[in-house]
Design an enzyme around this catalytic site. Sequence first.
Site, PDB file in Angstrom:
ATOM      1  N   GLU A   1      -6.218  40.316  14.903  1.00  0.00           N
ATOM      2  CA  GLU A   1      -6.042  38.901  15.251  1.00  0.00           C
ATOM      3  C   GLU A   1      -4.778  38.722  16.086  1.00  0.00           C
ATOM      4  O   GLU A   1      -3.708  39.215  15.713  1.00  0.00           O
ATOM      5  CB  GLU A   1      -5.938  38.089  13.953  1.00  0.00           C
ATOM      6  CG  GLU A   1      -5.345  36.720  14.095  1.00  0.00           C
ATOM      7  CD  GLU A   1      -4.815  36.149  12.787  1.00  0.00           C
ATOM      8  OE1 GLU A   1      -3.907  35.302  12.845  1.00  0.00           O
ATOM      9  OE2 GLU A   1      -5.298  36.546  11.703  1.00  0.00           O
TER      10      GLU A   1
ATOM     11  N   GLY B   1       2.684  37.277   1.540  1.00  0.00           N
ATOM     12  CA  GLY B   1       3.010  37.764   0.207  1.00  0.00           C
ATOM     13  C   GLY B   1       2.191  38.957  -0.231  1.00  0.00           C
ATOM     14  O   GLY B   1       2.195  39.323  -1.405  1.00  0.00           O
TER      15      GLY B   1
ATOM     16  N   LYS C   1      -9.127  31.878   3.895  1.00  0.00           N
ATOM     17  CA  LYS C   1      -7.805  32.482   4.045  1.00  0.00           C
ATOM     18  C   LYS C   1      -6.855  31.748   3.099  1.00  0.00           C
ATOM     19  O   LYS C   1      -6.504  30.591   3.327  1.00  0.00           O
ATOM     20  CB  LYS C   1      -7.337  32.339   5.499  1.00  0.00           C
ATOM     21  CG  LYS C   1      -5.878  32.678   5.734  1.00  0.00           C
ATOM     22  CD  LYS C   1      -5.486  32.342   7.174  1.00  0.00           C
ATOM     23  CE  LYS C   1      -3.992  32.460   7.396  1.00  0.00           C
ATOM     24  NZ  LYS C   1      -3.598  32.135   8.780  1.00  0.00           N
TER      25      LYS C   1
END
Length: 202
Positions: free
Chosen positions: A33, A152, A122
């Site tokens: 991406e 994270g 997401k």
Amino acid sequence: MTRPIIAILRGITPPEAVAVAKALIGAGVTTIEVPLNSPDAFDSIARLVAECGNDAKIGAGTVLTPAEVEQVAANGGRLVVSPNCDPTVIRATRAARMESFPGIMTPTEAFAALDAGATGLKLFPGELVGPVGLKAIRAVLPEDAACYAVGGVNSDTLGEWLKAGVSGIGVGSGLYRPGDAPETVAERAEGLVRLWDEHKAD
């Protein structure tokens, strides 16, 4: 073997995009991406599609409008990732026959995204919701809903995310930071892929 790992190349420039992507593909990360707030992002996407499109799924991140969706499609992208849940963006993405991964943090957003046709969800920012939050959201979602954690997720937390039911992960600075050499990216990607395979084999 295709692993559900999305490499987020935030800040990458067109001249370096192909070499970095090939490093990722060689290491086993085949979904890439380019966030649209990167320099000349559509140029990078077009180059990646031309050079790597047969070996990897190329798309855009930080996609906020249907007009941007159209540009991603025009440049050959196959994946649209957003930080938010906008049904108009999701529908435009699916109408263009691309995969849609909108950002969600709550069950309300998750169901709105799925109702609009999202390919997957997401969970963003992942560090705010955490594996505990994902597990709670997972309990009410359809079993086949794909949930990707972004933010994270690292070598220390991957095991917890997988136990909580994460389907895949998106990784940015853990794989690529602006200016990184392809060799550096390859080394990080190889480590992440190895760790993913170890956890999935347990």
